[in-house]
Structure formats: structure tokens, C-alpha cells
Design an enzyme around this catalytic site. Structure first.
Site, PDB file in Angstrom:
ATOM      1  N   LYS A   1      -7.317   2.393  -1.088  1.00  0.00           N
ATOM      2  CA  LYS A   1      -6.371   3.327  -0.471  1.00  0.00           C
ATOM      3  C   LYS A   1      -6.449   4.707  -1.122  1.00  0.00           C
ATOM      4  O   LYS A   1      -6.314   5.723  -0.442  1.00  0.00           O
ATOM      5  CB  LYS A   1      -4.962   2.752  -0.544  1.00  0.00           C
ATOM      6  CG  LYS A   1      -4.809   1.435   0.218  1.00  0.00           C
ATOM      7  CD  LYS A   1      -3.418   0.855   0.072  1.00  0.00           C
ATOM      8  CE  LYS A   1      -3.333  -0.521   0.732  1.00  0.00           C
ATOM      9  NZ  LYS A   1      -4.146  -1.538   0.038  1.00  0.00           N
TER      10      LYS A   1
ATOM     11  N   ASP B   1       1.866   0.726  -3.132  1.00  0.00           N
ATOM     12  CA  ASP B   1       1.270  -0.490  -2.557  1.00  0.00           C
ATOM     13  C   ASP B   1       1.550  -1.600  -3.563  1.00  0.00           C
ATOM     14  O   ASP B   1       0.734  -1.895  -4.429  1.00  0.00           O
ATOM     15  CB  ASP B   1      -0.233  -0.288  -2.337  1.00  0.00           C
ATOM     16  CG  ASP B   1      -0.868  -1.450  -1.603  1.00  0.00           C
ATOM     17  OD1 ASP B   1      -0.298  -1.894  -0.590  1.00  0.00           O
ATOM     18  OD2 ASP B   1      -1.924  -1.927  -2.053  1.00  0.00           O
TER      19      ASP B   1
ATOM     20  N   CYS C   1       0.680  -6.536   1.040  1.00  0.00           N
ATOM     21  CA  CYS C   1      -0.225  -7.370   1.838  1.00  0.00           C
ATOM     22  C   CYS C   1       0.368  -8.773   1.969  1.00  0.00           C
ATOM     23  O   CYS C   1      -0.304  -9.774   1.760  1.00  0.00           O
ATOM     24  CB  CYS C   1      -1.627  -7.414   1.234  1.00  0.00           C
ATOM     25  SG  CYS C   1      -1.692  -8.011  -0.468  1.00  0.00           S
TER      26      CYS C   1
ATOM     27  N   CYS D   1       0.131   1.956  -7.700  1.00  0.00           N
ATOM     28  CA  CYS D   1      -0.449   0.624  -7.968  1.00  0.00           C
ATOM     29  C   CYS D   1      -1.804   0.582  -7.257  1.00  0.00           C
ATOM     30  O   CYS D   1      -1.934  -0.034  -6.213  1.00  0.00           O
ATOM     31  CB  CYS D   1       0.463  -0.480  -7.456  1.00  0.00           C
ATOM     32  SG  CYS D   1       2.206  -0.314  -7.917  1.00  0.00           S
TER      33      CYS D   1
ATOM     34  N   ASP E   1      -3.069   1.938 -12.534  1.00  0.00           N
ATOM     35  CA  ASP E   1      -2.994   0.479 -12.469  1.00  0.00           C
ATOM     36  C   ASP E   1      -2.593  -0.052 -13.835  1.00  0.00           C
ATOM     37  O   ASP E   1      -2.857   0.588 -14.867  1.00  0.00           O
ATOM     38  CB  ASP E   1      -4.315  -0.148 -12.037  1.00  0.00           C
ATOM     39  CG  ASP E   1      -4.130  -1.580 -11.565  1.00  0.00           C
ATOM     40  OD1 ASP E   1      -3.824  -1.767 -10.372  1.00  0.00           O
ATOM     41  OD2 ASP E   1      -4.253  -2.498 -12.394  1.00  0.00           O
TER      42      ASP E   1
ATOM     43  N   ALA F   1      -5.472  -0.042  -8.012  1.00  0.00           N
ATOM     44  CA  ALA F   1      -6.720  -0.821  -8.037  1.00  0.00           C
ATOM     45  C   ALA F   1      -6.795  -1.812  -6.875  1.00  0.00           C
ATOM     46  O   ALA F   1      -5.767  -2.374  -6.487  1.00  0.00           O
ATOM     47  CB  ALA F   1      -6.844  -1.555  -9.368  1.00  0.00           C
ATOM     48  N   PRO F   2      -7.996  -1.998  -6.302  1.00  0.00           N
ATOM     49  CA  PRO F   2      -9.305  -1.479  -6.746  1.00  0.00           C
ATOM     50  C   PRO F   2      -9.664  -0.102  -6.216  1.00  0.00           C
ATOM     51  O   PRO F   2     -10.791   0.348  -6.386  1.00  0.00           O
ATOM     52  CB  PRO F   2     -10.272  -2.533  -6.212  1.00  0.00           C
ATOM     53  CG  PRO F   2      -9.622  -3.007  -4.958  1.00  0.00           C
ATOM     54  CD  PRO F   2      -8.143  -3.010  -5.228  1.00  0.00           C
TER      55      PRO F   2
END
Length: 449
Positions: A265, A329, A382, A259, A283, A261-262
Site C-alpha cells: 500500500k 491498515d 483484511c 502499519c 512497522d 509492511a510488506p
């Protein structure tokens, strides 16, 4: 740009963010570029838009104290009051009389004399009498909600998960200013040289303790420096940098970023691999895939293969046990990045969090067969919600006996983080107040035979 025009632009941005649920950072960026603002106007616009959004609940509490409870305000009038009161209460750059004058002028042109008089009356009242006191609010969760402008349901949820003290610190940190952080491209420059160059340019910087490539910018605009323009630096929060550090990649590995984008990482991983090997970055959205390619190109990285795909269907693209490392992520509620995207906390609902945890589990279930025996998988978000973090990992491990939490993960964490309350048997919950970063969760899982 004239003061009236600037404040009109601010008001329009605030209305669009609330009415259309637009992303504030994208709207601000477009406005600045389209109007070609000077640095001074750009800074004030950014500060007032973000600040007004950040403090919305508090500002409405101040407004409602001075108006009849039965009076309904048009959105633009309430937003004009919010942005004006924000400047009067939380900023000291513009005198109150100037803020009030501009607000009244906008009210005259957008409405009529009656509206202008109403706006003038509210703002003059606050100028004379100050904002209402919140210490009389007996309910601790409600008072914290109003004082730090977080939805009450969210405050109560965090209190139940982490206790009042941690929740209070988190809420206060979410409305505080934080330093910007950047990541060096180590194939182009060392951190020491970058710090020296930025200091010579007049910025106040220091090394990050969460990443060997991280630099914290305490003062100055790094975006105007040649180091940033030439791809020696890229913007990334320290918490996100920790992912690249903990994935333990090496040159010539085959890595999956499910996963991506952007691409912050993915590019960090490619740098850690010394641009040797291959990183498959996916993505769901084609437009976002372009962002990964752009970032890789800017940083001079050639091993990233970016494509559009649903992370839940990557088993149709790659063979089982074909990756040395996998990063998930996962899409999440974003409750850890509210300082940079303040509208998130008003747009999210509890059912959204429950739905997201289901998606997160599905992605983990889908990509886990693609990891080699002995390989490592990082799961990160996040957000700061246990149902999206520890609980997702717990459920995954219960249904996948061929995976375990890598015990060396906790040894490899930065020394400064090892005594923090966010460490559990399932991973590391980084709170915003720990290092003035985004709220972030990550863990490292190992595939066993």
C-alpha cells in the site's frame, strides 16, 4: 524431481505447517527455491499443500468415516491420508492408483508394513465407495463447516453477523480458486500497454474495476514475465489496491502509513503521488521494514521513508497535525485472506479477535492527533469480522467528535460496488464473493474543526 521425493516434500511441508504453526506461503516459497523445482513440480506442490490445508476439516470427516473412532493416528499418517484423499477427490491430474501407490510407498518407509496396509485400505475404500454424504447433517452450520472446511465456531459467528446466505457464499468462495492480480507502476508503464504486452506473452488478463492500476491475471504465470522482473508490475490483491485509490493522495503531500509492511500500500500511495512528497512507513518489526525498502527499490520509488516503530507510539516521533493523509491498515485476524493463507482459520480463536479489536482502537487513538484539520484517514483490515471493522470505527467516532466518516467516500467507491450489501454507515465491507478478491474492510474518516 521423482514423484516419491515430491510427495515427501509435500508431506513435510504439511507437517511443519500444522505442528509448528508455520506460514504455508513462506514454507512453500523456501522449499521451491531450495530444491530448484521445475515449473510442473512447483505447481503440483503448491496446489496440493494449499488444497490440503484449505480442505482439512472436510478431509478429516472423510477419513474418520472409514476408521474406528477409538483409533488414534500419528500426525504424519493423518497428513499423508489428507493429501492423498485431496488429490483423489479434488484433483484430476494424477490417477487414483498412482496417488495410492505413492502413499503406500511413503507409509512403508516412514512406518512399517502395518501402517502401509492401513493407508492402502483407507484409500482403496474411498476409491471404491467414494466420500461420505453430508446432506444428512441436520445442523446447517455444522454441515457448512464440514463441506467448506471452516471451523464451526467461525461459521456460527458469521451467520450471526451476516446471515446464512452471505456466510455460505463466503465459505464457498474461500475454498475456490481465484485469479491473481497485479498492479502496474504507472510512472513506468500504462495499464493498456501492460495488458497488451502480457497478452502477447500468452497470458489471459483483464483490467480491474477496483483500481485503475489493477490487472487481473486469469491464466498464465505473471512472475516469469519481464514486466514483473523489471519492476513494471507488483503482486497485490484488488481489495488492497482499493485503499490506495480511496486515500485521495496528491503529489507533495505528507503521508503516514502506520502499519506498512510488506509495503504494497505504501508503494501504491507513492505511485499515486507521482513519487513527489514523502510517505513515512512504519512497522513494528525491523525485518519487515526491510521488505518495504526492497519493494520501493524494485519499483523505483524514492519518497518512502521506512522505519521501525510501534504504531501506538508514533506521537512520540511526529508532531500533532503534521500529516495530510494517514493510513491505518491495522493488524487483524486475517479472516479475509484465508484462500492465500488457509492455516489462519484453524489457528485463530474468538478471544484473538476480541484482543485485536482492542489493539486496533489503540492504534487509531494514537495516530489520529497526527492528522491535519481537513485531512483524511483510512482505516482498513483484511478481515470480515464486524468487531474488528464497523465496531472499531463506531467506538472511535463516539470518543473522537472531531472525526466523522467522510461522506464523499461512498461516492468515490467504484460504481460496481455501490449496491453491495457490505456498505454501511461506517464503511465498506468487501466480501470474497463480491469480486473474487480477499475479504477486506475500509472506511475514510475526515478530521474536522
Amino acid at each position: 524431481m521423482k514423484n516419491y521425493q515430491l510427495r515427501n516434500s509435500i508431506l513435510d511441508l504439511l507437517i511443519r505447517t500444522e505442528k509448528d504453526q508455520g506460514f504455508s506461503h513462506l514454507l512453500i516459497d523456501h522449499e521451491i527455491k531450495s530444491k530448484r523445482m521445475n515449473p510442473k513440480d512447483e505447481k503440483l506442490l503448491t496446489e496440493v499443500v494449499y488444497g490440503t490445508l484449505q480442505r482439512k476439516i472436510s478431509l478429516d470427516y472423510f477419513i474418520d468415516h472409514y476408521i474406528n473412532s477409538k483409533k488414534k493416528l500419528d500426525l504424519w499418517v493423518r497428513m499423508l491420508l489428507r493429501m492423498s484423499i485431496y488429490q483423489m477427490v479434488y484433483l484430476d491430474k494424477v490417477p487414483d492408483h498412482a496417488v495410492i501407490h505413492e502413499a503406500v510407498e511413503i507409509a512403508k518407509k516412514r512406518g512399517h508394513k502395518g501402517v502401509a496396509g492401513f493407508v492402502n485400505g483407507i484409500l482403496r475404500n474411498i476409491q471404491r465407495n467414494g466420500i461420505p454424504d453430508t446432506t444428512d447433517i441436520q445442523d446447517h452450520a455444522k454441515r457448512l463447516s464440514i463441506e467448506t472446511s471452516h471451523p464451526e465456531w467461525l461459521v456460527k459467528r458469521w451467520i450471526s453477523e451476516y446471515g446464512y446466505e452471505t456466510t455460505e457464499k463466503m465459505c464457498q468462495e474461500n475454498v475456490a480458486k481465484r485469479p491473481q492480480s497485479v498492479r502496474i507502476q504507472p510512472l513506468k508503464i500504462t495499464r493498456e500497454k501492460a495488458i497488451e504486452t502480457l497478452s502477447e506473452f500468452g497470458l489471459v488478463v483483464e483490467p480491474s474495476i477496483l483500481s485503475k492500476q489493477g490487472i487481473i491475471v486469469k491464466k498464465g504465470n505473471v512472475l516469469t514475465t519481464d514486466l514483473f522482473k523489471d519492476g513494471y508490475l507488483t503482486i497485490q490483491d484488488q481489495s488492497s489496491m482499493l485503499v490506495g485509490e480511496m486515500l485521495d493522495v496528491k503529489p507533495n503531500m505528507k503521508v503516514l502509513d502506520a502499519c506498512s509492511a510488506p509495503g504494497g500500500k505504501a508503494t501504491h500511495i507513492a505511485e499515486k503521488m507521482e513519487n513527489e512528497g514523502i510517505v513515512y512507513a512504519y512497522d513494528l518489526h525491523k525485518k519487515k521494514v526491510n521488505l518495504i525498502d526492497e519493494k520501493a527499490s524494485t519499483l523505483g520509488l524514492s519518497i518512502i521513508n521506512a522505519n521501525q516503530a510501534d504504531a501506538k507510539k508514533l506521537g512520540e516521533v511526529h508532531e500533532p497535525e503534521s500529516f495530510d493523509r494517514i493510513l491505518v491498515d491495522a493488524p487483524c485476524s486475517g479472516l479475509g485472506v484465508m484462500r492465500g493463507k488457509p492455516e489462519i482459520k484453524y489457528n485463530k480463536k474468538e478471544e484473538d479477535i476480541n484482543n485485536l479489536s482492542k489493539v486496533q482502537r489503540e492504534i487509531l487513538d494514537s495516530v489520529s492527533p497526527l492528522l491535519k484539520i481537513g485531512g483524511l484517514l483510512i482505516y482498513s483490515t483484511c478481515t470480515v469480522d464486524t468487531s474488528e471493522n464497523e465496531n472499531v470505527v463506531k467506538v472511535f467516532l463516539e470518543s473522537h467528535p472531531n472525526f466523522k466518516v467522510d461522506e464523499t467516500f461512498f461516492d468515490d467507491l467504484p460504481d460496481e460496488s455501490k449496491g453491495l450489501t457490505g456498505i454501511s454507515e461506517y464503511g465498506f465491507q468487501l466480501f470474497p464473493q463480491d469480486f473474487q478478491t480477499d475479504g477486506f474492510f475500509l472506511t475514510r474518516l475526515k478530521k474536522i474543526n
